[in-house]
Motif scaffolding. Structure first.
Motif, PDB file in Angstrom:
ATOM      1  N   ALA A  96       0.836  -1.207   0.000  1.00 26.11           N
ATOM      2  CA  ALA A  96       0.000   0.000   0.000  1.00 26.11           C
ATOM      3  C   ALA A  96       0.865   1.249   0.000  1.00 26.11           C
ATOM      4  CB  ALA A  96      -0.924  -0.014   1.217  1.00 26.11           C
ATOM      5  N   ALA A  97       1.932   1.247   0.797  1.00 25.92           N
ATOM      6  CA  ALA A  97       2.852   2.382   0.833  1.00 25.92           C
ATOM      7  C   ALA A  97       3.552   2.545  -0.504  1.00 25.92           C
ATOM      8  CB  ALA A  97       3.868   2.194   1.951  1.00 25.92           C
ATOM      9  N   LEU A  98       3.901   1.416  -1.147  1.00 25.21           N
ATOM     10  CA  LEU A  98       4.555   1.475  -2.462  1.00 25.21           C
ATOM     11  C   LEU A  98       3.635   2.112  -3.502  1.00 25.21           C
ATOM     12  CD1 LEU A  98       6.821   0.744  -4.434  1.00 25.21           C
ATOM     13  CD2 LEU A  98       5.858  -1.576  -4.562  1.00 25.21           C
ATOM     14  N   ALA A  99       2.343   1.747  -3.479  1.00 20.92           N
ATOM     15  CA  ALA A  99       1.387   2.353  -4.412  1.00 20.92           C
ATOM     16  C   ALA A  99       1.304   3.865  -4.186  1.00 20.92           C
ATOM     17  CB  ALA A  99       0.009   1.719  -4.254  1.00 20.92           C
ATOM     18  N   GLY A 100       1.220   4.270  -2.909  1.00 24.26           N
ATOM     19  CA  GLY A 100       1.190   5.696  -2.603  1.00 24.26           C
ATOM     20  C   GLY A 100       2.461   6.397  -3.022  1.00 24.26           C
ATOM     21  N   ALA A 101       3.601   5.765  -2.779  1.00 28.52           N
ATOM     22  CA  ALA A 101       4.888   6.370  -3.142  1.00 28.52           C
ATOM     23  C   ALA A 101       5.011   6.544  -4.647  1.00 28.52           C
ATOM     24  CB  ALA A 101       6.022   5.503  -2.611  1.00 28.52           C
ATOM     25  N   LYS A 102       4.528   5.563  -5.407  1.00 23.27           N
ATOM     26  CA  LYS A 102       4.610   5.672  -6.868  1.00 23.27           C
ATOM     27  C   LYS A 102       3.764   6.830  -7.380  1.00 23.27           C
ATOM     28  CE  LYS A 102       6.083   4.340 -10.854  1.00 23.27           C
ATOM     29  NZ  LYS A 102       7.514   4.515 -11.191  1.00 23.27           N
ATOM     30  N   VAL A 103       2.568   6.992  -6.802  1.00 26.19           N
ATOM     31  CA  VAL A 103       1.709   8.110  -7.196  1.00 26.19           C
ATOM     32  C   VAL A 103       2.393   9.439  -6.877  1.00 26.19           C
ATOM     33  CG1 VAL A 103      -0.458   9.284  -6.668  1.00 26.19           C
ATOM     34  CG2 VAL A 103      -0.451   6.831  -7.078  1.00 26.19           C
ATOM     35  N   ARG A 104       2.999   9.521  -5.696  1.00 23.08           N
ATOM     36  CA  ARG A 104       3.725  10.754  -5.332  1.00 23.08           C
ATOM     37  C   ARG A 104       4.871  11.016  -6.308  1.00 23.08           C
ATOM     38  NH1 ARG A 104       5.273  14.233  -1.037  1.00 23.08           N
ATOM     39  NH2 ARG A 104       6.892  15.558  -1.955  1.00 23.08           N
ATOM     40  N   ASP A 105       5.597   9.976  -6.686  1.00 23.04           N
ATOM     41  CA  ASP A 105       6.697  10.161  -7.637  1.00 23.04           C
ATOM     42  C   ASP A 105       6.187  10.616  -9.000  1.00 23.04           C
ATOM     43  OD1 ASP A 105       8.460   9.390  -5.672  1.00 23.04           O
ATOM     44  OD2 ASP A 105       8.683   7.333  -6.394  1.00 23.04           O
ATOM     45  N   LEU A 106       5.055  10.059  -9.428  1.00 26.66           N
ATOM     46  CA  LEU A 106       4.470  10.469 -10.704  1.00 26.66           C
ATOM     47  C   LEU A 106       3.970  11.910 -10.644  1.00 26.66           C
ATOM     48  CD1 LEU A 106       2.393   7.277 -11.648  1.00 26.66           C
ATOM     49  CD2 LEU A 106       4.484   8.071 -12.765  1.00 26.66           C
ATOM     50  N   LEU A 107       3.357  12.269  -9.537  1.00 27.15           N
ATOM     51  CA  LEU A 107       2.807  13.612  -9.367  1.00 27.15           C
ATOM     52  C   LEU A 107       3.922  14.648  -9.269  1.00 27.15           C
ATOM     53  CD1 LEU A 107      -0.113  14.686  -9.142  1.00 27.15           C
ATOM     54  CD2 LEU A 107       0.169  14.634  -6.657  1.00 27.15           C
ATOM     55  N   ASP A 108       5.003  14.268  -8.593  1.00 27.47           N
ATOM     56  CA  ASP A 108       6.200  15.108  -8.440  1.00 27.47           C
ATOM     57  C   ASP A 108       5.904  16.438  -7.757  1.00 27.47           C
ATOM     58  OD1 ASP A 108       8.919  15.549  -8.640  1.00 27.47           O
ATOM     59  OD2 ASP A 108       8.761  16.584 -10.568  1.00 27.47           O
ATOM     60  N   ARG A 109       4.998  16.393  -6.795  1.00 25.51           N
ATOM     61  CA  ARG A 109       4.661  17.579  -5.990  1.00 25.51           C
ATOM     62  C   ARG A 109       3.848  17.107  -4.789  1.00 25.51           C
ATOM     63  NH1 ARG A 109       1.845  20.692 -10.612  1.00 25.51           N
ATOM     64  NH2 ARG A 109       3.430  19.463 -11.711  1.00 25.51           N
ATOM     65  N   PRO A 110       3.716  17.923  -3.758  1.00 25.74           N
ATOM     66  CA  PRO A 110       2.959  17.494  -2.574  1.00 25.74           C
ATOM     67  C   PRO A 110       1.522  17.107  -2.915  1.00 25.74           C
ATOM     68  CG  PRO A 110       4.246  19.444  -2.074  1.00 25.74           C
ATOM     69  CD  PRO A 110       4.349  19.241  -3.569  1.00 25.74           C
ATOM     70  N   VAL A 111       1.030  16.078  -2.253  1.00 28.95           N
ATOM     71  CA  VAL A 111      -0.326  15.585  -2.474  1.00 28.95           C
ATOM     72  C   VAL A 111      -1.297  16.359  -1.590  1.00 28.95           C
ATOM     73  CG1 VAL A 111      -1.840  13.574  -2.259  1.00 28.95           C
ATOM     74  CG2 VAL A 111       0.528  13.292  -3.051  1.00 28.95           C
ATOM     75  N   GLU A 112      -2.408  16.796  -2.190  1.00 32.03           N
ATOM     76  CA  GLU A 112      -3.434  17.521  -1.443  1.00 32.03           C
ATOM     77  C   GLU A 112      -4.597  16.618  -1.055  1.00 32.03           C
ATOM     78  OE1 GLU A 112      -4.398  20.585  -4.193  1.00 32.03           O
ATOM     79  OE2 GLU A 112      -2.378  21.472  -4.131  1.00 32.03           O
ATOM     80  N   ARG A 159      11.260   3.623  -5.866  1.00 36.29           N
ATOM     81  CA  ARG A 159      12.315   2.731  -6.347  1.00 36.29           C
ATOM     82  C   ARG A 159      12.881   1.854  -5.241  1.00 36.29           C
ATOM     83  NH1 ARG A 159      14.077   1.903 -10.975  1.00 36.29           N
ATOM     84  NH2 ARG A 159      13.456   3.187 -12.741  1.00 36.29           N
ATOM     85  N   ASN A 160      12.532   2.146  -4.004  1.00 35.79           N
ATOM     86  CA  ASN A 160      12.936   1.283  -2.898  1.00 35.79           C
ATOM     87  C   ASN A 160      12.034   0.061  -2.767  1.00 35.79           C
ATOM     88  OD1 ASN A 160      15.172   2.701  -1.042  1.00 35.79           O
ATOM     89  ND2 ASN A 160      13.888   4.253  -2.028  1.00 35.79           N
ATOM     90  N   GLY A 161      11.016  -0.034  -3.625  1.00 39.14           N
ATOM     91  CA  GLY A 161      10.161  -1.203  -3.646  1.00 39.14           C
ATOM     92  C   GLY A 161       9.480  -1.458  -2.311  1.00 39.14           C
ATOM     93  N   LEU A 162       9.463  -2.707  -1.890  1.00 39.93           N
ATOM     94  CA  LEU A 162       8.760  -3.083  -0.673  1.00 39.93           C
ATOM     95  C   LEU A 162       9.502  -2.672   0.596  1.00 39.93           C
ATOM     96  CD1 LEU A 162       7.384  -6.579  -1.751  1.00 39.93           C
ATOM     97  CD2 LEU A 162       6.118  -4.428  -1.546  1.00 39.93           C
ATOM     98  N   SER A 163      10.633  -1.994   0.435  1.00 41.10           N
ATOM     99  CA  SER A 163      11.337  -1.410   1.580  1.00 41.10           C
ATOM    100  C   SER A 163      11.106   0.096   1.653  1.00 41.10           C
ATOM    101  CB  SER A 163      12.842  -1.704   1.495  1.00 41.10           C
ATOM    102  OG  SER A 163      13.098  -3.072   1.657  1.00 41.10           O
ATOM    103  N   VAL A 164      10.088   0.581   0.964  1.00 43.58           N
ATOM    104  CA  VAL A 164       9.833   2.019   0.886  1.00 43.58           C
ATOM    105  C   VAL A 164       9.604   2.641   2.261  1.00 43.58           C
ATOM    106  CG1 VAL A 164       7.338   1.794   0.517  1.00 43.58           C
ATOM    107  CG2 VAL A 164       8.552   3.793  -0.395  1.00 43.58           C
ATOM    108  N   LEU A 165       9.069   1.882   3.206  1.00 43.68           N
ATOM    109  CA  LEU A 165       8.798   2.438   4.538  1.00 43.68           C
ATOM    110  C   LEU A 165      10.070   2.748   5.313  1.00 43.68           C
ATOM    111  CD1 LEU A 165       5.775   0.148   5.430  1.00 43.68           C
ATOM    112  CD2 LEU A 165       5.689   2.642   5.207  1.00 43.68           C
TER     113      LEU A 165
END
Length: 428
Positions: A27-43, A84-90
């Motif tokens: 779940a954190a990886l999915a969120g992290a990927k979206v943040r990386d794609l967005l490339d700006r703070p999430v509102e 890019r840290n994959g399942l160690s993103v946390l």
């Protein structure tokens, strides 16, 4: 005839490092990927998640936080990035990320008619939006979008942590095939298996020495006394594996090498094997072969039952451990067959009610059952096909187990999640 190169690729892709329970990590990886794609703070963000993902993340502690649940895990990923840290993103989460995650406007919804392992996140910020979905495997993105334009998963996919979807060849593997492969390992696979064993032994020792979870492993080990027999050594292995789960389910920041997308299963198929090998004075060559057997049998069983289901993965992983124990004790295909039948005739039906502290209890119980099954098998004693769902062979028993998981436990899975959500609310 099996293709050893195909099995090599499978093990390299499946035996990977993860921090924390793999459902929150996913779940954190999915969120992290979206943040990386967005490339700006999430509102603001909206999450759609399968019931099994919701169930498995609901009660387990998330590393580097005091939180649990899908909402917390996605929020931490959205605040952190670094997919890019994959399942160690946390591992990237610090105080700043924790504060940012608490402020996020996040809505979580259960998704219907999706795979058991599924999560999708859509986030908005600075006039842009991004989307990422993961399905079937914890680190496999199925769709990526930026501002409504689909991005090729093939280009953006995280190859460093990706698992292979094509596991159909596992269905044709026999115990004879698995033993043959395990006795002819190349140096890279040997190194991978030993690394997985070392990594998982470290968190198991921490679970014995530190105050984690229910202290199942430490409590049972303290009451054992001197390890004087093979049965004692197998029970010591059960204590060590339970201790690893005690630590992992309670938020330990020590990594785990996973099997079938699960850290608990990764611990179960490695640590008890190493403990028995140590007692027997087994040389490294035979230890590594035993680890390969345990890992592969675990993957075969998961491929049959699905990664997330109402059937407990600790139980199926323990069948892999039983096969490896048989091998260490000098047994072969016939004894592995018998041990599998004994396991299926014993603990089949143990449910998965999410990842949480009591997983350590299930690991311990399943491994004690494995020790009984192996002891009987080594004396030529096996449950037979007249016994319930036990088949004429271990592989036939596995087929029956698969059918039970897919056909018989669908409504059980729904009821389990309903009970969990009624107790804790749907916001998690």
């Amino acid at each position: 005839m099996y293709d050893s190169r195909e099995i090599d690729r499978l093990l390299k892709n499946e035996i990977t490092e993860a921090l924390g329970c793999t459902e929150p990590a996913c779940a954190a990886l999915a969120g992290a990927k979206v943040r990386d794609l967005l490339d700006r703070p999430v509102e603001k963000a909206v999450v759609y998640v399968s019931r099994d993902m919701m169930k498995n993340a609901m009660g387990v502690s998330i590393p580097n936080s005091r939180l649990s649940g899908i909402k917390a895990a996605v929020s931490l990923g959205l605040a952190t990035g670094g997919s890019r840290n994959g399942l160690s993103v946390l591992s990237l989460v610090g105080e700043e990320e924790r504060r940012a995650a608490e402020k996020l406007d996040l809505e979580v919804n259960l998704a219907e008619d999706v795979p058991a392992l599924y999560i999708a996140v859509r986030a908005f910020g600075g006039g842009s939006e991004a989307y990422a979905s993961i399905e079937n495997e914890h680190d496999r993105f199925s769709r990526l979008e930026k501002d409504g334009v689909e991005i090729s998963v093939g280009i953006s996919f995280i190859t460093e942590c990706a698992s292979s979807l094509d596991h159909d060849f596992l269905n044709d593997l026999t115990f004879s095939d698995i033993i043959g492969y395990a006795e002819r390992l190349d140096i890279e696979i040997r190194s991978l298996l030993l690394s997985a064993c070392r990594t998982n032994m470290e968190i198991s020792r921490a679970g014995l020495e530190e105050e984690w979870g229910l202290r199942v492993g430490a409590t049972m080990y303290a009451g054992m006394g001197k390890v004087a027999t093979v049965d004692d050594a197998m029970r010591k292995g059960a204590c060590y594996a339970a201790a690893g789960s005690d630590a992992r389910m309670s938020g330990s920041c020590r990594p785990v090498m996973i099997n079938s997308g699960s850290g608990n299963q990764g611990i179960t198929v490695t640590v008890p094997v190493a403990v028995l090998a140590d007692y027997l004075g087994t040389d490294e060559d035979r230890l590594v072969s035993a680890l390969a057997i345990s890992e592969l049998v675990g993957l075969v069983l998961t491929n049959r039952k699905a990664r997330l289901s109402a059937l407990c993965g600790a139980f199926t992983a323990s069948i892999g451990t039983a096969a490896a124990w048989v091998y260490l004790l000098g047994g072969g295909e016939q004894e592995m067959d018998a041990a599998t039948n004994n396991m299926v005739g014993n603990l089949t039906g143990i449910i998965c009610d999410g990842a949480k502290r009591t997983c350590a209890l299930k690991i311990y119980s399943s491994l004690v059952a494995a020790s009984v099954s192996v002891s009987l098998a080594m004396k030529g004693i096996s449950a037979r096909e007249e016994s319930g769902i036990v088949g004429a062979s271990g592989l036939e028993s596995i087929l029956h187990l698969s059918r039970l998981s897919h056909e018989g436990m669908e409504e059980t899975d729904r009821t389990i999640l309903n009970i969990m959500m009624e107790k804790g609310g749907g916001s998690r």
